[in-house]
Design an enzyme around this catalytic site. Structure first.
Site, PDB file in Angstrom:
ATOM      1  N   CYS A 114      11.770  92.454  54.034  1.00  9.75           N
ATOM      2  CA  CYS A 114      12.007  91.065  53.606  1.00  9.75           C
ATOM      3  C   CYS A 114      12.137  90.100  54.778  1.00  9.75           C
ATOM      4  O   CYS A 114      11.886  88.911  54.639  1.00  9.75           O
ATOM      5  CB  CYS A 114      13.245  91.002  52.730  1.00  9.75           C
ATOM      6  N   HIS A 144      14.342  83.634  51.933  1.00  8.67           N
ATOM      7  CA  HIS A 144      13.584  84.730  51.315  1.00  8.67           C
ATOM      8  C   HIS A 144      13.997  84.807  49.849  1.00  8.67           C
ATOM      9  O   HIS A 144      15.189  84.739  49.524  1.00  8.67           O
ATOM     10  CB  HIS A 144      13.903  86.043  52.039  1.00  8.67           C
ATOM     11  N   ASN A 147      10.417  88.875  43.672  1.00  8.35           N
ATOM     12  CA  ASN A 147      10.661  89.079  45.094  1.00  8.35           C
ATOM     13  C   ASN A 147       9.410  89.719  45.694  1.00  8.35           C
ATOM     14  O   ASN A 147       9.072  90.853  45.365  1.00  8.35           O
ATOM     15  CB  ASN A 147      11.898  89.992  45.229  1.00  8.35           C
TER      16      ASN A 147
END
Ligand code: UT7
Length: 332
Positions: free
Chosen positions: A114, A259, A289
């Site tokens: 991430c 993020h 995500n």
């Protein structure tokens, strides 16, 4: 040329929209639960008969190039952040380089999950500052869908992750630009969010496909609670670190692009930093995500929507597997 600046951004997401209602039909979950716990309404999954990480990245890159108004031949180097490359090896950088027809230029892959895009941006920024390269393509892209356990057993990860690619073009400039990047990691939490296989430190027979009976180690494992608790602390820490380093106050941030891990995490950061709604960008509702792709996709959309303007202070921040966390402060 002392600095680097982002001169263009683009993105591509696969066409197939996977709704919460669809997931509710194939596992024990519900639209209500997913929206309440994550904010996600839908995400995109690839069509394996036509989409690859390399060809999606080419589409995102084409958009970034046209937005920057430059030709692909001006790209000197590629930095590609992904944990889901088309092949176990080689990495995605070389496959994108081939798609672009840019034979000979270097291509580097980064596997920082991430935080991958900010790590990649930082590496590219250093290459530009040393004078080694002038124009660098920095990409974050993932295909998560094909590794998800789409059954009730895998529901805590299956509902979160999606596919997509974001691309940015970084160029040398005399004016700042990227003001700072801060990169962190704490490997003692590596197994709290990971895909174990195909790991190399295994007996040979366990790496032979015909011997594998239990394939659960090929799926994402996430200790969601643990990740969540660390994320909310580290996001704030690393944003404050960037503010302090640049002698800025939180009010100076024009747009925070976190993020896209979970809308609850973004809302927590927003309230801690007391940012009004228009100073934080969220699109997790539509893409889930997308790990290393989430920040560059969001940046590309924010630019398209006119939410990033010349001279503004843009802050990027990320947290994820590793654990790793990072921030970038940018004067646009
Ligand atoms: O990108 C960076 C990495 N990832 C993240 O930052 C994600 C961070 N973590 C999270 O977003 C959250 O932890 C999740 C969304 C994954 C889970 O939310 P939570 O509020 O932490 O739920 P939980 O794991 O504590 O589970 C609560 C309950 C459990 O049932 P019991 O044991 O209380 O009966 C789970 O089995 O919810 C259950 N559950 C679900 N129920 C319906 C877990 N997943 C689901 C689901 N649908 N998809």
């Amino acid at each position: 040329m002392k600095y680097s600046e982002i001169i263009g951004a683009g993105h591509y997401v696969p066409e197939t929209i996977i709704t919460n209602d669809y997931l509710s039909q194939i596992m024990d979950t519900s639209d209500e639960w997913i929206i309440e716990r994550t904010g996600i309404k839908e995400r995109r999954y690839i069509d394996p008969s036509k989409d690859t990480l390399a060809n999606m990245s080419k589409k995102a890159t084409d958009m970034a190039l046209s937005q920057a108004g430059i030709h692909k031949e001006e790209i000197d180097f590629i930095v590609f952040a992904t944990i889901t490359p088309d092949y176990f090896f080689p990495g995605s950088g070389v496959l994108l380089q081939r798609e672009l027809g840019l034979e000979g230029i270097g291509a580097l892959d980064l596997r920082n999950a991430c935080s991958g895009f900010i790590y990649a941006l930082s590496v590219a920024d250093q290459f530009i500052k040393t004078g080694m390269y002038k124009t660098i393509l920095v990409v974050g892209g993932e295909i998560q869908s094909t590794a998800l356990d789409l059954t009730t057993r895998g529901r805590n990860t299956a509902i979160i992750f999606g596919d997509g690619v974001g691309a940015t073009i970084l160029r040398a400039t005399n004016e700042p630009g990227i003001l700072s990047t801060h990169l962190h990691a704490d490997g003692k939490f590596a197994e709290e969010l990971y895909v174990k296989d195909p790991g190399s430190s295994r007996p040979r027979e366990e790496r032979q496909p015909e011997q594998i009976l239990d394939t659960s180690t090929y799926k994402v494992f996430m200790n969601g609670n643990m990740v969540f608790k660390h994320a909310v602390i580290r996001f704030i820490e690393v944003i404050n670190e960037a503010l302090d380093h640049n002698q800025l106050k939180k009010e100076d941030i024009d747009l925070l692009i976190p993020h896209q891990a979970n809308l609850r995490i973004s809302k927590f950061i927003q309230s801690k930093l007391q940012l009004p709604d228009e100073k934080i960008y969220n699109n997790i509702m539509y893409y889930g995500n997308t790990t290393a792709a989430s920040i560059p996709i969001a940046m590309s959309e924010a630019l398209q929507e006119g939410k990033i303007k010349k001279g503004q202070i843009i802050c990027l921040a990320a947290f994820g597997s590793g654990f790793t966390w990072a921030s970038a402060m940018i004067k646009w």
